[in-house]
Design a protein around this motif. Structure first.
Motif, short mmCIF file in Angstrom:
data_model
loop_
_atom_site.label_atom_id
_atom_site.label_comp_id
_atom_site.label_asym_id
_atom_site.label_seq_id
_atom_site.Cartn_x
_atom_site.Cartn_y
_atom_site.Cartn_z
N LEU A 202 0.83 -1.20 0.00
CA LEU A 202 0.00 0.00 0.00
C LEU A 202 0.86 1.25 0.00
O LEU A 202 0.58 2.23 -0.73
CB LEU A 202 -0.91 0.00 1.22
CG LEU A 202 -1.77 1.24 1.43
CD1 LEU A 202 -2.74 1.44 0.26
CD2 LEU A 202 -2.54 1.15 2.75
N PHE B 144 -0.39 -4.81 -5.58
CA PHE B 144 -1.16 -4.73 -4.33
C PHE B 144 -2.22 -5.82 -4.29
O PHE B 144 -2.37 -6.53 -3.29
CB PHE B 144 -1.82 -3.35 -4.20
CG PHE B 144 -2.77 -3.24 -3.03
CD1 PHE B 144 -2.29 -2.94 -1.76
CD2 PHE B 144 -4.13 -3.45 -3.20
CE1 PHE B 144 -3.15 -2.86 -0.68
CE2 PHE B 144 -5.00 -3.37 -2.13
CZ PHE B 144 -4.51 -3.07 -0.86
N HIS C 183 -7.99 1.77 -0.97
CA HIS C 183 -7.09 0.63 -0.80
C HIS C 183 -6.74 0.43 0.68
O HIS C 183 -6.63 -0.71 1.15
CB HIS C 183 -5.81 0.84 -1.62
CG HIS C 183 -6.00 0.66 -3.10
ND1 HIS C 183 -6.63 1.59 -3.87
CD2 HIS C 183 -5.66 -0.36 -3.92
CE1 HIS C 183 -6.67 1.16 -5.13
NE2 HIS C 183 -6.08 -0.02 -5.19
N ARG C 184 -6.61 1.53 1.40
CA ARG C 184 -6.29 1.43 2.82
C ARG C 184 -7.45 0.76 3.58
O ARG C 184 -7.23 0.01 4.53
CB ARG C 184 -6.01 2.81 3.41
CG ARG C 184 -5.42 2.76 4.82
CD ARG C 184 -5.13 4.16 5.34
NE ARG C 184 -4.23 4.89 4.43
CZ ARG C 184 -2.92 4.71 4.41
NH1 ARG C 184 -2.34 3.85 5.22
NH2 ARG C 184 -2.17 5.40 3.56
#
Length: 238
Positions: A137, A161, A209-210
């Motif tokens: 990330l 990722f 994405h986090r």
């Protein structure tokens, strides 16, 4: 080993001879009638079972061998493969590429697959896996927030990722299938990346994405559906 001649008998349906042979052999493998390492019937036995010529049988075996489903040992016969081969997924890949309205179908496929992957990851991810995800990330954030951000570089890191997420399932079949599905999405995703980099949505992109990594960290399976749905907000607009 059971007599495999009888299990390969099938009615001559509305398909080519080669397709019928392929379907019956793969069907026997899926059902467990033919097991990994089993020798399949000889050409003569298959010809007798299907009442067709050797050329059709040879062509069917050639196709199955090309996809890694069977392998040939000279002077010993043809055997069911005992291990996974990436080529086994090629028919699915080609079929999806040729599918009408394939972009929408591929997006739906990947969404369903991503949701399923997250359930497995949440159950199986270890502490070091979560650290691995945060590392990927950070690399993605660095690419996205770079003053010289490039859509292809961002896409490549985005692929890494999501490959890391699939890796955290610790299931090689899931990882390989995810890789194939990911390859199908590249043409539409590169356009999405260019759009994101040309807008003020970079931070939002990283936060989406986090959310995935944070969800894995706290093992919050209740948020999977919403998190994945949110993750597709940019892609769906293409």
């Amino acid at each position: 080993m059971p007599n495999n001649r009888s299990l390969l008998k099938s009615s001559l349906a509305n398909k080519s001879v080669v397709d019928r042979v392929i379907e019956r052999i793969t069907g026997a493998i899926i059902s467990g009638e033919l097991k990994p390492g089993d020798r399949i019937p000889t050409e003569v036995e298959l010809c007798e079972s299907f009442q067709v010529g050797r050329n059709s049988i040879r062509e069917a075996i050639k196709v199955l061998e090309s996809f890694g489903v069977v392998y040939i040992k000279r002077s010993e016969g043809t055997f069911v493969s005992s291990s996974f081969n990436h080529r086994m997924l090629d028919p699915m890949l080609y079929g999806l590429i040729l599918e009408k309205d394939s972009v929408e179908a591929i997006i739906e496929l990947r969404k369903v697959f991503d949701i399923g992957i997250m359930y497995v990851v949440i159950q199986k991810a270890k502490k070091e896996d979560i650290q691995y995800l945060y590392h990927e990330l950070e690399r993605l954030e660095a690419e996205v927030m770079s003053t010289n951000a490039d859509a292809k570089r961002v896409l490549n890191q985005d692929i890494r990722f999501h490959a890391a997420v699939a890796f955290c399932t610790h299931n090689e079949l899931i990882q390989n299938t995810a890789d194939y599905i990911d390859r199908l999405t590249i043409p539409s995703r590169i356009q999405t990346m260019e759009k994101i980099l040309g807008s003020d949505e970079r931070i939002r992109f990283i936060e989406l994405h986090r959310q995935i990594v944070d969800m894995v960290k706290v093992k919050d399976s209740l948020q999977i559906g919403k998190t994945i749905e949110d993750h597709y907000m940019f892609w769906k607009q293409e």
